[in-house]
Design an enzyme around this catalytic site. Sequence first.
Site, PDB file in Angstrom:
ATOM      1  CB  CYS A   9      61.662  -1.402 -50.659  1.00  0.00           C
ATOM      2  SG  CYS A   9      62.926  -2.135 -51.714  1.00  0.00           S
ATOM      3  CG  ASN A  12      68.444  -2.140 -51.624  1.00  0.00           C
ATOM      4  OD1 ASN A  12      69.649  -2.193 -51.445  1.00  0.00           O
ATOM      5  ND2 ASN A  12      67.907  -1.109 -52.223  1.00  0.00           N
ATOM      6  CB  CYS A  14      61.406  -4.493 -56.545  1.00  0.00           C
ATOM      7  SG  CYS A  14      61.613  -6.278 -56.744  1.00  0.00           S
ATOM      8  NE  ARG A  15      58.476  -2.370 -52.737  1.00  0.00           N
ATOM      9  CZ  ARG A  15      57.928  -2.694 -51.576  1.00  0.00           C
ATOM     10  NH1 ARG A  15      56.777  -2.120 -51.236  1.00  0.00           N
ATOM     11  NH2 ARG A  15      58.504  -3.561 -50.770  1.00  0.00           N
ATOM     12  CB  SER A  16      64.516   1.004 -52.084  1.00  0.00           C
ATOM     13  OG  SER A  16      65.210  -0.209 -52.026  1.00  0.00           O
ATOM     14  CG  ASP A 124      57.123  -6.506 -52.869  1.00  0.00           C
ATOM     15  OD1 ASP A 124      57.785  -6.433 -53.921  1.00  0.00           O
ATOM     16  OD2 ASP A 124      57.385  -7.270 -51.932  1.00  0.00           O
TER      17      ASP A 124
HETATM   18  P1  4NP Z   1      61.344  -4.893 -52.848  1.00  0.00           P
HETATM   19  O1  4NP Z   1      60.663  -6.282 -53.291  1.00  0.00           O
HETATM   20  O2  4NP Z   1      61.108  -4.762 -51.359  1.00  0.00           O
HETATM   21  O3  4NP Z   1      60.604  -3.855 -53.625  1.00  0.00           O
HETATM   22  O4  4NP Z   1      62.794  -5.019 -53.222  1.00  0.00           O
HETATM   23  C1  4NP Z   1      60.975  -7.495 -52.666  1.00  0.00           C
HETATM   24  C2  4NP Z   1      62.039  -8.237 -53.136  1.00  0.00           C
HETATM   25  C3  4NP Z   1      62.344  -9.455 -52.551  1.00  0.00           C
HETATM   26  C4  4NP Z   1      61.593  -9.915 -51.494  1.00  0.00           C
HETATM   27  C5  4NP Z   1      60.545  -9.169 -51.020  1.00  0.00           C
HETATM   28  C6  4NP Z   1      60.237  -7.962 -51.612  1.00  0.00           C
HETATM   29  N1  4NP Z   1      61.897 -11.172 -50.901  1.00  0.00           N
HETATM   30  O5  4NP Z   1      61.166 -11.596 -49.996  1.00  0.00           O
HETATM   31  O6  4NP Z   1      62.869 -11.809 -51.299  1.00  0.00           O
END
Ligand code: 4NP
Length: 155
Positions: A9, A12, A14-16, A124
């Site tokens: 994701c 890395n 939250c989702r993955s 997200d």
């Molecule tokens: P993820 O969520 O892709 O599900 O881990 C996010 C976590 C952090 C950010 C974007 C998405 N960020 O921009 O910091």
Amino acid sequence: MVQKILMICLGNICRSPIAEVVMVETLNKAKVQNVVVDSAAIGPWHVGNRADPRAISTLQQHGLQCTHIVRQIRKEDFNEFDYIFGMDEDNMKELNRLKPSKAKAELLLLGDFGLEKKNRIIEDPYYERGAEGFETAYQQCVVACAAFMKERLQK
Ligand code: 4NP
């Protein structure tokens, strides 16, 4: 033969990591062996950190632990892993852009397994207040990981 799965994701955190832990749990429960599961980020921002506390607590509420340390995807991953999963269409675009021309990995949208078309994007939840989006992502991962396992890993 060992099969290798990489969950991707944007950050890395939250989702993955949720998808990684859910895939491991799904395989363990079904006693499917010889599958290695990891996760990584498209972007560099959280490298070296633990997952978002909301991801960790969502998994804990389901009796699962997440000890993953964030890493960023690297070119070698496209030849080391058999399956690389994105969570949304932006992830898929970026994975297709990063993929070397001769790569072993199959790039797949996780939600294309087991989820209805309108529910196939694992959104997200990072910028949402609260942890509701994390529970939604968890539930989507539970369905999709089981469906993928049945379709591709259980003979
Ligand atoms: P993820 O969520 O892709 O599900 O881990 C996010 C976590 C952090 C950010 C974007 C998405 N960020 O921009 O910091």
